[in-house]
Design a protein around this motif. Structure first.
Motif, PDB file in Angstrom:
ATOM      1  N   ALA A 188      -9.148  -4.527  -7.597  1.00 15.87           N
ATOM      2  CA  ALA A 188      -9.427  -3.999  -6.564  1.00 15.87           C
ATOM      3  C   ALA A 188     -10.497  -4.618  -5.773  1.00 15.87           C
ATOM      4  O   ALA A 188     -11.351  -5.283  -6.335  1.00 15.87           O
ATOM      5  N   GLN A 246     -13.002  -3.940  -1.811  1.00 12.14           N
ATOM      6  CA  GLN A 246     -13.223  -2.611  -0.704  1.00 12.14           C
ATOM      7  C   GLN A 246     -12.529  -3.066   0.581  1.00 12.14           C
ATOM      8  O   GLN A 246     -12.992  -4.244   1.341  1.00 12.14           O
ATOM      9  N   ASP A 247     -11.420  -2.465   1.014  1.00 10.08           N
ATOM     10  CA  ASP A 247     -10.694  -3.269   2.038  1.00 10.08           C
ATOM     11  C   ASP A 247     -11.241  -2.563   3.271  1.00 10.08           C
ATOM     12  O   ASP A 247     -10.644  -3.028   4.467  1.00 10.08           O
ATOM     13  N   ARG A 279      -7.200   4.267  -4.018  1.00 11.18           N
ATOM     14  CA  ARG A 279      -8.618   3.605  -3.870  1.00 11.18           C
ATOM     15  C   ARG A 279      -9.305   4.056  -5.223  1.00 11.18           C
ATOM     16  O   ARG A 279      -9.291   5.425  -5.383  1.00 11.18           O
ATOM     17  N   SER A 327      -8.608   8.380  -3.590  1.00  7.00           N
ATOM     18  CA  SER A 327      -7.603   8.449  -2.678  1.00  7.00           C
ATOM     19  C   SER A 327      -6.037   8.214  -3.178  1.00  7.00           C
ATOM     20  O   SER A 327      -6.134   7.318  -3.908  1.00  7.00           O
ATOM     21  N   LYS A 387       0.880  -1.259   0.135  1.00  7.40           N
ATOM     22  CA  LYS A 387      -0.075  -0.067   0.067  1.00  7.40           C
ATOM     23  C   LYS A 387       0.906   1.339   0.038  1.00  7.40           C
ATOM     24  O   LYS A 387       0.506   2.408  -0.660  1.00  7.40           O
ATOM     25  N   GLY A 440     -14.971   3.235  -1.759  1.00  7.23           N
ATOM     26  CA  GLY A 440     -13.713   2.934  -2.457  1.00  7.23           C
ATOM     27  C   GLY A 440     -12.883   1.725  -2.672  1.00  7.23           C
ATOM     28  O   GLY A 440     -13.261   0.748  -1.551  1.00  7.23           O
ATOM     29  N   LEU A 441     -12.468   1.397  -3.666  1.00 10.56           N
ATOM     30  CA  LEU A 441     -11.740  -0.072  -3.660  1.00 10.56           C
ATOM     31  C   LEU A 441     -10.327   0.282  -3.807  1.00 10.56           C
ATOM     32  O   LEU A 441      -9.692   0.959  -4.380  1.00 10.56           O
ATOM     33  N   LEU A 442      -9.762  -0.779  -2.883  1.00 12.42           N
ATOM     34  CA  LEU A 442      -8.391  -0.535  -2.961  1.00 12.42           C
ATOM     35  C   LEU A 442      -7.761  -1.230  -4.175  1.00 12.42           C
ATOM     36  O   LEU A 442      -7.831  -2.365  -4.433  1.00 12.42           O
TER      37      LEU A 442
END
Length: 499
Positions: free
Chosen positions: A281, A283-284, A356, A351, A25, A290-292
């Protein structure tokens, strides 16, 4: 006791996994460059690598000069050679699988999945679950029954390469410790007709302790409605221990209200972004939008500003160049042999720490008959804002241009299947038009300049979109009906299904 141990182990695994992911990350930009150069080095001696002078590629800039953006038609000659059993074409070996998908211009597409690429598909799904467990500090769902609404796991063979739908391929890789908990049965999963299959899934699951359900929203809704019809109970009453729903394939937000009504109680939702080309991706954080973006999962990403997509000299950006809240066409290079491949999806970053995204549309799914270039994210947000102001509920909708009306100015026609129609449809339409004008300045200019008249709503009968999908042979699985079109092919069919 066994379930307690299983839940405890899952919680420990999840927390350890989330700690391990902190590195990627933080180092996304550096990892992406290293990954690209590694992929180029591995494929240097392939046919594609020799033709594009991979031996001379030492930077991202070199790669972009040597390897043009490609769609499936561009890579098809290489894939046809791979289908004939030839090696060392796009990747160093023949693929482990072909994920077979339906294409609008190319007929069936055969997307290669290498032995290196397959684990990343599986690990991404596992990572999504681990992030959820760690955040929730709860793994109770692992002790109940789980269902994945998916295509048939039956595979065919093309010169030694196993071929089928991605969801069917993944079904062969479900870990043993989950197999006992997994539904439906293989016999039911092999049913091709989607309505018959869902009916059988309902029968198999209605008396079970369901704790996790996964599928794309339109078909989850179909499954839930059939359960309610048979049992006369909302889903949370029928499955009191249902903890988690995993969705993918389309934006969940337009379906949220309908899903919440069918569920009749609190259930956590995780959104994911998988495709045959890779798992991009998830959703963390299930409590945040937002999706990582998975930047260390064998995929190098490039991004083209949507307004430049398709232009000869469109600039190809990498993670370090992107801006927040701007739409980009997504370009992939993968460890399965896809090179600068335009997948057709449009993403928007919300983000950078970590990266994200939201999936904001498709490059081919837009309405721009009058130069307005309306995209899915805009219509979905406009619809969401309007529904919040009116006591209405939407099942599905589709926007098509009406260029040659019988009388008056051209307009955008919204075909809407209401679960609950607003008391005043005219006011609903006026508000929807206002919300669209806020989100798309070109559309606003066309309305204020008297080029277009305000949008017109055509209300459809129940199950209209299912009827359309059935007519196209695309009912069920991962098939999705476009929210937007630049012609009236779908609209003309839906016109016959108005209330």
């Amino acid at each position: 006791m066994l379930n307690f141990i299983k839940k405890k182990i899952a919680l420990i695994w999840a927390k350890n996994h989330v700690k391990e992911t902190q590195t990627f990350k933080k180092n996304a930009v550096e990892d992406q460059e290293k990954l690209l150069l590694s992929l180029v080095k591995i494929a240097e001696k392939t046919l594609f690598g020799r033709e594009h002078q991979f031996e001379n590629i030492h930077t991202i800039s070199d790669f972009q000069k040597n390897v043009p953006i490609a769609d499936y038609e561009d890579l098809k000659p290489y894939i046809e050679r791979v289908k004939k059993g030839q090696r060392n074409i796009l990747w160093t070996e023949t693929p482990e699988y072909f994920a077979k998908t339906s294409g609008t211009t190319s007929g069936s597409k055969y997307i290669p999945i290498s032995k290196e690429g397959m684990p990343f598909q599986l690990n991404a799904a596992r990572s999504a679950l681990f992030h959820y467990i760690a955040q929730k500090n709860n793994s109770d769902f692992v002790s109940g029954k789980m269902i994945f609404l998916q295509g048939s796991p039956e595979l065919e063979e093309i010169n030694g390469i196993q071929t089928g739908r991605l969801s069917g391929i993944v079904a062969h890789h479900i870990p043993n410790y989950l197999q006992k908990n997994r539904l439906p049965s293989l016999k039911t999963n092999l049913i091709e007709d989607w309505e018959t299959k869902v009916d059988e899934i309902v029968k198999e699951t209605e008396k079970e302790n369901m704790t996790l359900i996964s599928g794309i929203p339109p078909w989850l809704i179909m499954y839930f409605e059939k359960l309610i019809e048979r049992n006369g109970k909302k889903i949370k009453t029928l499955f009191p221990n249902l903890q988690l729903i995993i969705t993918g394939g389309v934006n969940y937000e337009p379906y949220r209200e309908k899903m919440e009504e069918l569920l009749g109680g609190k259930v956590d939702i995780i959104q994911t972004f998988p495709a045959s080309e890779g798992f991009f991706a998830f959703q963390d954080d299930f409590e945040k939008e937002g999706l990582l973006l998975l930047t260390n999962h064998g995929i190098f990403y490039e991004f083209i500003p949507l307004e430049d997509y398709g232009k000869q000299e469109a600039k190809r950006l990498t993670l370090k160049d992107i801006e927040l809240n701007k739409d980009y066409a997504l370009i992939l290079t993968t460890n399965s042999g896809l090179w600068a491949y335009s997948i057709g999806d449009v993403v928007r970053f919300i983000s950078k720490d970590p990266y994200r995204i939201l999936v904001s549309g498709r490059t081919k799914h837009f309405t721009s008959a009058f130069g307005e270039h309306v995209i899915a994210f805009e219509v979905e947000e406009a619809m969401k804002a309007t529904v919040e102001k009116f006591p209405a509920q939407i099942t599905e909708f589709h926007l098509a241009p009406q260029v040659n009306p019988i009388q008056g100015l051209p307009y955008h026609e919204w075909f809407i299947e209401f679960e609950r129609e607003p008391e005043n449809l005219e006011n609903f339409g006026k508000n929807l038009d206002e919300e669209m004008r806020k989100r798309n300045s070109y559309y606003d200019d066309l309305i204020s300049g008297k080029i277009l008249q305000p949008l017109i709503i055509t209300s459809l009968k129940k199950n209209a979109f299912q009827d359309y999908a059935k007519s196209e042979g695309k009912l069920g699985g991962q098939n999705k009906i476009p929210r937007l079109a630049n012609d009236r092919k779908i609209g003309d069919f839906l016109e016959t299904l108005k209330r």
